[in-house]
Design a protein around this motif. Structure first.
Motif, PDB file in Angstrom:
ATOM      1  N   ALA A 184       0.840  -1.191   0.000  1.00  0.00           N
ATOM      2  CA  ALA A 184       0.000   0.000   0.000  1.00  0.00           C
ATOM      3  C   ALA A 184       0.877   1.242   0.000  1.00  0.00           C
ATOM      4  CB  ALA A 184      -0.925   0.005   1.215  1.00  0.00           C
ATOM      5  N   LYS A 185       0.357   2.297  -0.584  1.00  0.00           N
ATOM      6  CA  LYS A 185       1.002   3.605  -0.510  1.00  0.00           C
ATOM      7  C   LYS A 185       0.579   4.231   0.809  1.00  0.00           C
ATOM      8  CE  LYS A 185       1.521   8.052  -2.867  1.00  0.00           C
ATOM      9  NZ  LYS A 185       1.051   8.893  -4.013  1.00  0.00           N
ATOM     10  N   VAL A 186       1.517   4.339   1.733  1.00  0.00           N
ATOM     11  CA  VAL A 186       1.201   4.699   3.109  1.00  0.00           C
ATOM     12  C   VAL A 186       0.840   6.180   3.214  1.00  0.00           C
ATOM     13  CG1 VAL A 186       2.074   4.788   5.477  1.00  0.00           C
ATOM     14  CG2 VAL A 186       2.747   2.904   3.955  1.00  0.00           C
ATOM     15  N   VAL A 187      -0.263   6.461   3.901  1.00  0.00           N
ATOM     16  CA  VAL A 187      -0.627   7.844   4.207  1.00  0.00           C
ATOM     17  C   VAL A 187       0.396   8.391   5.210  1.00  0.00           C
ATOM     18  CG1 VAL A 187      -2.350   9.325   5.313  1.00  0.00           C
ATOM     19  CG2 VAL A 187      -3.075   7.463   3.796  1.00  0.00           C
ATOM     20  N   PRO A 188       1.006   9.553   4.927  1.00  0.00           N
ATOM     21  CA  PRO A 188       2.108  10.030   5.767  1.00  0.00           C
ATOM     22  C   PRO A 188       1.667  10.728   7.054  1.00  0.00           C
ATOM     23  CG  PRO A 188       1.783  11.558   3.962  1.00  0.00           C
ATOM     24  CD  PRO A 188       0.813  10.423   3.739  1.00  0.00           C
ATOM     25  N   PHE A 189       0.589  10.244   7.652  1.00  0.00           N
ATOM     26  CA  PHE A 189       0.108  10.785   8.921  1.00  0.00           C
ATOM     27  C   PHE A 189      -0.346   9.630   9.807  1.00  0.00           C
ATOM     28  CE2 PHE A 189      -0.311  14.425   6.161  1.00  0.00           C
ATOM     29  CZ  PHE A 189      -0.025  15.523   6.977  1.00  0.00           C
ATOM     30  N   GLU A 190      -0.085   9.754  11.105  1.00  0.00           N
ATOM     31  CA  GLU A 190      -0.701   8.861  12.077  1.00  0.00           C
ATOM     32  C   GLU A 190      -2.116   9.372  12.315  1.00  0.00           C
ATOM     33  OE1 GLU A 190       0.725   6.279  13.227  1.00  0.00           O
ATOM     34  OE2 GLU A 190       2.896   6.563  13.250  1.00  0.00           O
ATOM     35  N   CYS A 191      -3.094   8.483  12.236  1.00  0.00           N
ATOM     36  CA  CYS A 191      -4.494   8.868  12.440  1.00  0.00           C
ATOM     37  C   CYS A 191      -4.878   8.503  13.871  1.00  0.00           C
ATOM     38  CB  CYS A 191      -5.379   8.181  11.414  1.00  0.00           C
ATOM     39  SG  CYS A 191      -5.115   8.804   9.732  1.00  0.00           S
ATOM     40  N   VAL A 192      -4.720   9.454  14.761  1.00  0.00           N
ATOM     41  CA  VAL A 192      -4.914   9.230  16.192  1.00  0.00           C
ATOM     42  C   VAL A 192      -6.340   9.595  16.586  1.00  0.00           C
ATOM     43  CG1 VAL A 192      -4.092   9.824  18.502  1.00  0.00           C
ATOM     44  CG2 VAL A 192      -2.466   9.757  16.579  1.00  0.00           C
ATOM     45  N   VAL A 193      -6.959   8.717  17.368  1.00  0.00           N
ATOM     46  CA  VAL A 193      -8.273   8.999  17.942  1.00  0.00           C
ATOM     47  C   VAL A 193      -8.154   8.919  19.452  1.00  0.00           C
ATOM     48  CG1 VAL A 193     -10.691   8.334  18.076  1.00  0.00           C
ATOM     49  CG2 VAL A 193      -9.460   8.070  15.920  1.00  0.00           C
ATOM     50  N   ARG A 194      -8.702   9.933  20.120  1.00  0.00           N
ATOM     51  CA  ARG A 194      -8.645   9.999  21.583  1.00  0.00           C
ATOM     52  C   ARG A 194     -10.064  10.045  22.141  1.00  0.00           C
ATOM     53  NH1 ARG A 194      -3.330  11.952  22.723  1.00  0.00           N
ATOM     54  NH2 ARG A 194      -2.360  12.869  20.858  1.00  0.00           N
ATOM     55  N   GLY A 195     -10.338   9.139  23.070  1.00  0.00           N
ATOM     56  CA  GLY A 195     -11.602   9.154  23.779  1.00  0.00           C
ATOM     57  C   GLY A 195     -11.437   9.553  25.234  1.00  0.00           C
ATOM     58  N   TYR A 196     -10.185   9.723  25.647  1.00  0.00           N
ATOM     59  CA  TYR A 196      -9.847  10.129  27.004  1.00  0.00           C
ATOM     60  C   TYR A 196      -8.661  11.081  26.931  1.00  0.00           C
ATOM     61  CZ  TYR A 196     -12.948   6.446  28.654  1.00  0.00           C
ATOM     62  OH  TYR A 196     -14.058   5.670  28.895  1.00  0.00           O
ATOM     63  N   LEU A 197      -8.508  11.914  27.917  1.00  0.00           N
ATOM     64  CA  LEU A 197      -7.510  12.969  27.895  1.00  0.00           C
ATOM     65  C   LEU A 197      -6.258  12.493  28.623  1.00  0.00           C
ATOM     66  CD1 LEU A 197      -7.249  15.805  26.769  1.00  0.00           C
ATOM     67  CD2 LEU A 197      -8.165  16.686  28.919  1.00  0.00           C
ATOM     68  N   SER A 198      -5.240  12.110  27.847  1.00  0.00           N
ATOM     69  CA  SER A 198      -4.037  11.542  28.438  1.00  0.00           C
ATOM     70  C   SER A 198      -2.843  11.813  27.532  1.00  0.00           C
ATOM     71  CB  SER A 198      -4.220  10.022  28.625  1.00  0.00           C
ATOM     72  OG  SER A 198      -3.146   9.446  29.321  1.00  0.00           O
ATOM     73  N   GLY A 199      -1.640  11.556  28.039  1.00  0.00           N
ATOM     74  CA  GLY A 199      -0.435  11.674  27.231  1.00  0.00           C
ATOM     75  C   GLY A 199      -0.219  13.073  26.687  1.00  0.00           C
ATOM     76  N   SER A 200       0.190  13.140  25.414  1.00  0.00           N
ATOM     77  CA  SER A 200       0.455  14.441  24.789  1.00  0.00           C
ATOM     78  C   SER A 200      -0.817  15.266  24.666  1.00  0.00           C
ATOM     79  CB  SER A 200       1.100  14.247  23.416  1.00  0.00           C
ATOM     80  OG  SER A 200       0.223  13.576  22.524  1.00  0.00           O
ATOM     81  N   GLY A 201      -1.972  14.596  24.567  1.00  0.00           N
ATOM     82  CA  GLY A 201      -3.231  15.325  24.502  1.00  0.00           C
ATOM     83  C   GLY A 201      -3.497  16.098  25.794  1.00  0.00           C
ATOM     84  N   TRP A 202      -3.227  15.473  26.927  1.00  0.00           N
ATOM     85  CA  TRP A 202      -3.395  16.145  28.216  1.00  0.00           C
ATOM     86  C   TRP A 202      -2.441  17.332  28.339  1.00  0.00           C
ATOM     87  CZ3 TRP A 202      -5.929  17.714  32.123  1.00  0.00           C
ATOM     88  CH2 TRP A 202      -5.346  18.025  33.347  1.00  0.00           C
ATOM     89  N   LYS A 203      -1.204  17.150  27.871  1.00  0.00           N
ATOM     90  CA  LYS A 203      -0.233  18.249  27.933  1.00  0.00           C
ATOM     91  C   LYS A 203      -0.696  19.433  27.085  1.00  0.00           C
ATOM     92  CE  LYS A 203       3.758  15.242  28.776  1.00  0.00           C
ATOM     93  NZ  LYS A 203       5.034  14.704  28.218  1.00  0.00           N
ATOM     94  N   GLU A 204      -1.198  19.151  25.879  1.00  0.00           N
ATOM     95  CA  GLU A 204      -1.692  20.235  25.022  1.00  0.00           C
ATOM     96  C   GLU A 204      -2.897  20.928  25.646  1.00  0.00           C
ATOM     97  OE1 GLU A 204      -2.293  20.005  20.823  1.00  0.00           O
ATOM     98  OE2 GLU A 204      -0.916  18.308  20.619  1.00  0.00           O
ATOM     99  N   TYR A 205      -3.799  20.142  26.193  1.00  0.00           N
ATOM    100  CA  TYR A 205      -5.008  20.718  26.786  1.00  0.00           C
ATOM    101  C   TYR A 205      -4.647  21.652  27.938  1.00  0.00           C
ATOM    102  CZ  TYR A 205      -9.298  21.035  29.517  1.00  0.00           C
ATOM    103  OH  TYR A 205     -10.368  21.507  30.243  1.00  0.00           O
ATOM    104  N   ARG A 206      -3.686  21.269  28.753  1.00  0.00           N
ATOM    105  CA  ARG A 206      -3.296  22.110  29.892  1.00  0.00           C
ATOM    106  C   ARG A 206      -2.757  23.458  29.433  1.00  0.00           C
ATOM    107  NH1 ARG A 206       0.556  19.044  33.913  1.00  0.00           N
ATOM    108  NH2 ARG A 206       0.210  20.982  35.078  1.00  0.00           N
ATOM    109  N   LYS A 207      -2.108  23.461  28.272  1.00  0.00           N
ATOM    110  CA  LYS A 207      -1.524  24.704  27.770  1.00  0.00           C
ATOM    111  C   LYS A 207      -2.546  25.591  27.059  1.00  0.00           C
ATOM    112  CE  LYS A 207       3.173  22.883  27.056  1.00  0.00           C
ATOM    113  NZ  LYS A 207       4.202  22.558  26.028  1.00  0.00           N
TER     114      LYS A 207
END
Length: 295
Positions: free
Chosen positions: A101-124
């Motif tokens: 397959a020709k790989v899409v050059p993006f990770e397709c991330v889905v978040r249902g809870y606020l954790s990790g880098s998502g939590w860090k971004e939200y705090r800022k």
């Protein structure tokens, strides 16, 4: 066990942090080793059976999701290459024959809870990848699932980006399709995981376009402890980090050693290896509802 490499000579090969990818012409052979990475380094100590967990869980989810995907077979008898007994034994349970397959050059991330880098971004900023969230949320809070793409880094960390950034790169229609399908797969998997007593907090999908048909396929690994954050539903308590079914023991031990993260990493002690392996195996057994077959 295939600790740090795979036993196939004479085939074109690309090696990632965990997987070895063999080019078979019109198809690929993906082999999950027992390598484990942390802080952008591949560690010198393998985790026994980790690769088998990753490949077997991916096979499980590919078969259950009902989404076009790249898996052809995970049965070594179907692999179109000559294998001696040692190679067959080494590859069993950890290799997948897949469509190119020709790989899409993006990770397709889905978040249902606020954790990790998502939590860090939200705090800022009160948002994650440009998606505004309600005020007053705490770490690990449940949220309406959001699509938060990331660039695929060859080295170092992936970088979170907005949907608009992704749409500018891929085109609006393609980006919208990726978002819709990623959210739909997450919702289906999260519902099934919840029925097994697990929370699927977030996950990343990889997609690619089949060569030559152009069909959009779910590719790489899917919904494994390496690509997803699973928590115990029974133990869930928002307001802080949650224990997860992944390499948490490895990260915690390395942080405690004082390693500078710029020189070669230290070897892992036996107890950290054993505890990490047990979490991967536990994830497999909880998700599939069956005993891990390579104890």
């Amino acid at each position: 066990m295939v600790p740090l490499g795979t036993p196939l000579d004479g085939l074109p090969k690309k090696q990632g942090k965990v997987r070895d990818v063999y080019d078979l012409g019109d198809r690929l052979l993906l082999v999950a080793s027992d390598r484990i990475s942390a802080f952008d380094w591949v560690l010198p100590t393998p985790i026994p059976d980790k690769g088998r967990v990753l490949s077997s869980l991916s096979e499980y989810w590919f078969e259950r999701l009902g989404v076009p995907n790249h898996l052809i077979s995970a049965n070594v008898d179907d692999f179109p290459i000559a294998l001696d007994d040692a190679a067959r034994k080494a590859l069993r349970g950890r290799a997948m024959l897949v469509r190119k397959a020709k790989v899409v050059p993006f990770e397709c991330v889905v978040r249902g809870y606020l954790s990790g880098s998502g939590w860090k971004e939200y705090r800022k900023s009160g948002a994650v990848c440009g998606v505004r969230l309600p005020s007053g949320l705490v770490e690990s809070d449940r949220i309406d699932p959001i699509f938060t793409p990331a660039t695929k880094a060859e080295t170092g960390h992936d970088e979170n980006v907005s949907f608009d950034y992704m749409a500018d790169a891929l085109g609006g229609d393609v980006a919208a399709t990726l978002r819709g399908r990623s959210l739909a797969v997450y919702e289906k998997a999260a519902g099934e995981a919840r029925g097994k007593g697990l929370i699927l907090a977030d996950t990343k999908f990889e997609w690619g376009f089949d060569e030559p048909s152009g069909e959009l396929l779910l590719i790489d690994e899917v919904l494994t402890p390496d690509s997803s954050r699973y928590w115990s539903l029974e133990a869930y308590e928002p307001g802080g980090p949650q224990p997860s079914f992944d390499k948490q023991y490895v990260r915690d031990w390395i942080e405690a050693t004082g390693w500078d993260k710029s020189s070669p990493p230290p070897a892992l002690p036996d107890d950290v290896v054993a505890r990490t392996r047990s979490k991967y195996v536990e994830a497999y057994e909880l998700i599939t509802g069956r005993p891990f077959p390579w104890r």
